[in-house]
Design a protein around this motif. Structure first.
Motif, PDB file in Angstrom:
ATOM      1  N   TYR A  36      11.192   0.515  -7.249  1.00 43.93           N
ATOM      2  CA  TYR A  36      11.176   0.254  -6.135  1.00 43.93           C
ATOM      3  C   TYR A  36      10.338  -0.691  -5.803  1.00 43.93           C
ATOM      4  CZ  TYR A  36      13.902   4.266  -5.023  1.00 43.93           C
ATOM      5  OH  TYR A  36      15.205   5.491  -4.746  1.00 43.93           O
ATOM      6  N   GLN A  38       8.029  -2.523  -3.108  1.00 42.92           N
ATOM      7  CA  GLN A  38       7.830  -2.621  -1.703  1.00 42.92           C
ATOM      8  C   GLN A  38       6.502  -3.660  -1.533  1.00 42.92           C
ATOM      9  OE1 GLN A  38       5.667   1.017   0.080  1.00 42.92           O
ATOM     10  NE2 GLN A  38       6.716   0.745   2.242  1.00 42.92           N
ATOM     11  N   LEU A  44      10.942   0.538   1.249  1.00 41.76           N
ATOM     12  CA  LEU A  44      11.372   0.576   0.039  1.00 41.76           C
ATOM     13  C   LEU A  44      12.976  -0.759  -0.369  1.00 41.76           C
ATOM     14  CD1 LEU A  44       9.122   2.356   0.307  1.00 41.76           C
ATOM     15  CD2 LEU A  44      10.354   3.863  -1.500  1.00 41.76           C
ATOM     16  N   PHE A  88       3.688  -3.042  -3.854  1.00 49.94           N
ATOM     17  CA  PHE A  88       3.872  -2.375  -4.529  1.00 49.94           C
ATOM     18  C   PHE A  88       5.110  -1.284  -4.875  1.00 49.94           C
ATOM     19  CE2 PHE A  88       1.259   1.700  -4.734  1.00 49.94           C
ATOM     20  CZ  PHE A  88       1.618   2.556  -3.876  1.00 49.94           C
ATOM     21  N   LEU A  90       6.643   1.011  -7.443  1.00 50.54           N
ATOM     22  CA  LEU A  90       7.075   2.567  -7.817  1.00 50.54           C
ATOM     23  C   LEU A  90       8.193   2.820  -8.413  1.00 50.54           C
ATOM     24  CD1 LEU A  90       6.659   3.272  -3.632  1.00 50.54           C
ATOM     25  CD2 LEU A  90       5.067   4.426  -5.469  1.00 50.54           C
ATOM     26  N   PRO A 106       2.896   7.441  -8.811  1.00 51.40           N
ATOM     27  CA  PRO A 106       1.412   6.871  -7.583  1.00 51.40           C
ATOM     28  C   PRO A 106       1.546   5.171  -7.902  1.00 51.40           C
ATOM     29  CG  PRO A 106       0.705   7.029 -10.268  1.00 51.40           C
ATOM     30  CD  PRO A 106       1.961   7.334  -9.924  1.00 51.40           C
ATOM     31  N   ARG A 109       0.108  -2.183  -7.513  1.00 51.69           N
ATOM     32  CA  ARG A 109      -0.109  -2.701  -6.859  1.00 51.69           C
ATOM     33  C   ARG A 109      -0.500  -4.053  -7.547  1.00 51.69           C
ATOM     34  NH1 ARG A 109       0.619  -2.470  -1.476  1.00 51.69           N
ATOM     35  NH2 ARG A 109      -0.319  -0.678  -1.642  1.00 51.69           N
TER      36      ARG A 109
END
Lengths: 113, 112
Positions: A36, A38, A44, A88, A90, A106, A109
């Motif tokens: 994903y 973001q 997301l 971000f 994920l 976690p 970034r």
């Protein structure tokens, strides 16, 4: 117990450079795996998901790609990063029997300058 | 996947019960309702899932009316650490339909 790892935690890359983000899962077999993204102030966005080794489904067209060379390893790549790739990232996994419950790593970034 | 609508943000005082609503007017017969929680700079975390009526776990309760066109996530006696974005998702989630569609969620801020 199951754990999910992502690295690196933060990354600053210039425009046009390559990207490789890695995700690994421990304690489970044959998980479904997901990437994903973001962006700042947004929800997301599912980029890729995989139900098995070598099986990748892409949700949105972009300059990113994903690979699953091993059962519990998921890699997100790009040959040339764009400014819009900042965000971000994920990784998540779920079991095949309970796909509504995804477990997230976690995150990484990424800042593209 | 059924579209969901949530308030953008809400504030609540510490120690109060917080009710977070979600509208999903075009929910399908096979769809389940799932809620996630996301803290800043972390991935979302599954909270609860339900199909109809009421579901309760150690973290929250989920209330779903008979027409299933909306749902309410209830957090009892919130603390400052419950400040997070809460996502409501609706989908079939059967094998082969495993794409969670996260919207922007509802930013809940717990005030001392």
């Amino acid at each position: 117990s199951q754990t999910i790892h992502q690295w690196p935690a933060t990354l600053v890359q210039p425009v046009g450079s390559p990207l490789s983000l890695e995700c690994t899962v421990e304690g489970t077999s044959n998980p479904n795996l997901y990437w994903y993204r973001q962006a700042a102030g947004r929800g997301l966005q599912l980029l890729f998901y995989s139900v098995g080794i070598g099986q990748i489904s892409s949700e949105v067209p972009q300059n990113l790609s994903a690979s699953r060379p091993q059962d519990r390893q998921f890699i997100l790549s790009s040959k040339k990063l764009l400014l819009s790739d900042s965000g971000f990232y994920l990784c998540a996994w779920s079991s095949g029997l309970a796909e509504y419950e995804q477990f997230f790593g976690p995150g990484t970034r990424l800042t593209v300058l | 996947l059924a579209k969901t609508t949530q308030p953008i943000s809400m504030d609540s005082y510490e120690g109060q019960e917080v009710n977070i609503t979600c509208s999903h007017n075009n929910i399908a017969t096979n769809d389940y309702i799932t809620w996630y929680q996301q803290f800043p700079s972390q991935g979302p975390r599954f909270i609860i899932q339900g199909y109809k009526t009421k579901v309760t776990n150690e973290v929250a309760s989920l209330f779903i009316p008979a027409d299933r066109k909306s749902s309410t996530l209830s957090l009892p006696r919130v603390s400052l650490s419950d400040t997070a974005v809460y996502y409501c998702l609706v989908g079939d989630f059967l094998y082969g339909n495993n794409r969670l569609a996260f919207g922007k969620g509802n930013q809940v801020v717990v005030i001392p």
